[in-house]
Design a protein around this motif. Structure first.
Motif, PDB file in Angstrom:
ATOM      1  N   MET A 125       1.068  -1.333  -0.169  1.00  0.00           N
ATOM      2  CA  MET A 125      -0.202  -0.006   0.115  1.00  0.00           C
ATOM      3  C   MET A 125       0.737   1.278  -0.145  1.00  0.00           C
ATOM      4  SD  MET A 125      -2.941   1.210   0.142  1.00  0.00           S
ATOM      5  CE  MET A 125      -3.479  -0.287  -0.209  1.00  0.00           C
ATOM      6  N   ASP A 126       0.484   2.669  -0.386  1.00  0.00           N
ATOM      7  CA  ASP A 126       1.173   3.533  -0.849  1.00  0.00           C
ATOM      8  C   ASP A 126       0.917   4.366   0.742  1.00  0.00           C
ATOM      9  OD1 ASP A 126       1.490   2.806  -3.600  1.00  0.00           O
ATOM     10  OD2 ASP A 126      -0.476   3.350  -3.961  1.00  0.00           O
ATOM     11  N   LYS A 127       1.841   5.524   1.078  1.00  0.00           N
ATOM     12  CA  LYS A 127       1.516   6.061   2.196  1.00  0.00           C
ATOM     13  C   LYS A 127       2.335   7.372   2.121  1.00  0.00           C
ATOM     14  CE  LYS A 127       2.350   1.717   4.342  1.00  0.00           C
ATOM     15  NZ  LYS A 127       1.715   1.422   4.587  1.00  0.00           N
ATOM     16  N   ILE A 128       1.141   8.089   2.646  1.00  0.00           N
ATOM     17  CA  ILE A 128       1.781   9.443   2.832  1.00  0.00           C
ATOM     18  C   ILE A 128       2.035   9.436   4.202  1.00  0.00           C
ATOM     19  CG2 ILE A 128      -0.017  11.741   2.907  1.00  0.00           C
ATOM     20  CD1 ILE A 128      -1.505  10.984   0.511  1.00  0.00           C
ATOM     21  N   GLN A 129       3.234  10.409   4.529  1.00  0.00           N
ATOM     22  CA  GLN A 129       3.823  10.631   6.078  1.00  0.00           C
ATOM     23  C   GLN A 129       3.696  11.913   5.970  1.00  0.00           C
ATOM     24  OE1 GLN A 129       7.186   8.850   5.070  1.00  0.00           O
ATOM     25  NE2 GLN A 129       6.146   6.731   5.421  1.00  0.00           N
ATOM     26  N   LEU A 130       3.550  12.577   6.954  1.00  0.00           N
ATOM     27  CA  LEU A 130       3.488  13.702   8.577  1.00  0.00           C
ATOM     28  C   LEU A 130       4.357  13.454   9.105  1.00  0.00           C
ATOM     29  CD1 LEU A 130       0.251  13.464   6.789  1.00  0.00           C
ATOM     30  CD2 LEU A 130      -0.070  16.074   8.001  1.00  0.00           C
ATOM     31  N   LYS A 131       5.789  13.667   9.154  1.00  0.00           N
ATOM     32  CA  LYS A 131       6.811  13.996  10.183  1.00  0.00           C
ATOM     33  C   LYS A 131       7.559  15.033  11.008  1.00  0.00           C
ATOM     34  CE  LYS A 131       8.906   9.621   7.818  1.00  0.00           C
ATOM     35  NZ  LYS A 131       9.953   9.317   7.471  1.00  0.00           N
ATOM     36  N   GLY A 132       7.368  14.676  12.048  1.00  0.00           N
ATOM     37  CA  GLY A 132       7.445  15.881  13.005  1.00  0.00           C
ATOM     38  C   GLY A 132       7.106  16.549  12.951  1.00  0.00           C
ATOM     39  N   CYS A 133       5.686  16.608  12.869  1.00  0.00           N
ATOM     40  CA  CYS A 133       4.906  17.569  13.733  1.00  0.00           C
ATOM     41  C   CYS A 133       4.544  18.108  15.098  1.00  0.00           C
ATOM     42  CB  CYS A 133       3.044  17.716  13.185  1.00  0.00           C
ATOM     43  SG  CYS A 133       2.814  16.956  11.522  1.00  0.00           S
ATOM     44  N   ARG A 134       4.880  19.613  15.209  1.00  0.00           N
ATOM     45  CA  ARG A 134       5.130  19.910  16.769  1.00  0.00           C
ATOM     46  C   ARG A 134       3.903  20.212  17.090  1.00  0.00           C
ATOM     47  NH1 ARG A 134      10.225  19.063  18.272  1.00  0.00           N
ATOM     48  NH2 ARG A 134      10.269  20.532  20.132  1.00  0.00           N
ATOM     49  N   PHE A 135       3.285  20.182  18.176  1.00  0.00           N
ATOM     50  CA  PHE A 135       2.043  21.501  18.885  1.00  0.00           C
ATOM     51  C   PHE A 135       1.997  21.006  20.351  1.00  0.00           C
ATOM     52  CE2 PHE A 135       0.927  18.338  15.037  1.00  0.00           C
ATOM     53  CZ  PHE A 135       0.058  19.234  14.386  1.00  0.00           C
ATOM     54  N   TYR A 136       1.236  22.227  20.662  1.00  0.00           N
ATOM     55  CA  TYR A 136       1.108  22.440  22.259  1.00  0.00           C
ATOM     56  C   TYR A 136       0.310  21.700  22.708  1.00  0.00           C
ATOM     57  CZ  TYR A 136       3.083  24.382  26.461  1.00  0.00           C
ATOM     58  OH  TYR A 136       3.980  24.438  27.999  1.00  0.00           O
ATOM     59  N   GLY A 137       0.052  21.741  23.709  1.00  0.00           N
ATOM     60  CA  GLY A 137      -0.957  20.975  23.754  1.00  0.00           C
ATOM     61  C   GLY A 137      -1.466  20.945  25.823  1.00  0.00           C
ATOM     62  N   TYR A 138      -2.185  20.719  25.941  1.00  0.00           N
ATOM     63  CA  TYR A 138      -2.361  20.239  27.732  1.00  0.00           C
ATOM     64  C   TYR A 138      -2.836  18.831  27.874  1.00  0.00           C
ATOM     65  CZ  TYR A 138      -1.417  24.974  27.577  1.00  0.00           C
ATOM     66  OH  TYR A 138      -1.488  26.219  27.254  1.00  0.00           O
ATOM     67  N   HIS A 139      -2.389  17.555  27.160  1.00  0.00           N
ATOM     68  CA  HIS A 139      -2.449  16.257  27.501  1.00  0.00           C
ATOM     69  C   HIS A 139      -2.069  15.308  28.944  1.00  0.00           C
ATOM     70  CE1 HIS A 139      -4.529  16.974  23.780  1.00  0.00           C
ATOM     71  NE2 HIS A 139      -3.576  17.727  23.581  1.00  0.00           N
ATOM     72  N   GLY A 140      -2.710  14.677  29.821  1.00  0.00           N
ATOM     73  CA  GLY A 140      -1.487  14.349  30.789  1.00  0.00           C
ATOM     74  C   GLY A 140      -1.787  14.063  31.643  1.00  0.00           C
ATOM     75  N   ALA A 141      -2.191  12.776  32.525  1.00  0.00           N
ATOM     76  CA  ALA A 141      -2.297  12.416  33.918  1.00  0.00           C
ATOM     77  C   ALA A 141      -2.047  12.887  34.758  1.00  0.00           C
ATOM     78  CB  ALA A 141      -1.928  11.134  33.708  1.00  0.00           C
ATOM     79  N   PHE A 142      -0.895  14.780  34.845  1.00  0.00           N
ATOM     80  CA  PHE A 142      -1.137  14.956  35.857  1.00  0.00           C
ATOM     81  C   PHE A 142      -1.278  16.066  35.241  1.00  0.00           C
ATOM     82  CE2 PHE A 142       2.645  12.038  35.655  1.00  0.00           C
ATOM     83  CZ  PHE A 142       2.230  11.431  37.204  1.00  0.00           C
TER      84      PHE A 142
END
Length: 120
Positions: free
Chosen positions: A1-18
């Motif tokens: 299967m052919d592939k489309i890749q997005l690599k190293g996309c950087r985002f500032y978010g507020y995810h986490g268990a703490f």
């Protein structure tokens, strides 16, 4: 299967268990590989015959920056669902989410998860 890749996309978010993670936030690095049949696009040279990776980037960004999850596994699952919902040609997705600076005392480059999903 052919592939489309997005690599190293950087985002500032507020995810986490703490609570600190959900208050202070951090950078999340996301790599996403889409399995798509690209035969038609390879012949036609027409954007309509492929998946517009700029729109995929915006889909990822929306989840990463506008939502808040305790687990990056949940973030990855939500991103996969949004991609399947918005881009019919996508047959499978591999997504990797990395935290470079999680609240762990120790020496490491990063921690993260990887999900593989196939359209049902």
């Amino acid at each position: 299967m052919d592939k489309i890749q997005l690599k190293g996309c950087r985002f500032y978010g507020y995810h986490g268990a703490f609570s600190e993670e959900q208050t202070l936030g951090q950078i999340f690095v996301i790599d996403c590989t889409l399995s798509v049949d690209l035969k038609k696009a390879a012949k036609s040279d027409d954007l309509e015959d492929t998946v517009h990776y700029g729109l995929v980037f915006e889909t990822i960004k929306k989840q990463a920056e506008q939502k808040k999850y305790k687990l990056i596994e949940r973030l990855a699952g939500a991103i996969c669902q949004d991609i399947f919902d918005g881009f019919a040609p996508v047959e499978a997705i591999t997504i990797r989410i990395t935290k470079e600076n999680p609240p762990i005392n120790g020496h490491y480059d990063a921690v993260g998860i990887e999900l593989e999903r196939v359209r049902e």
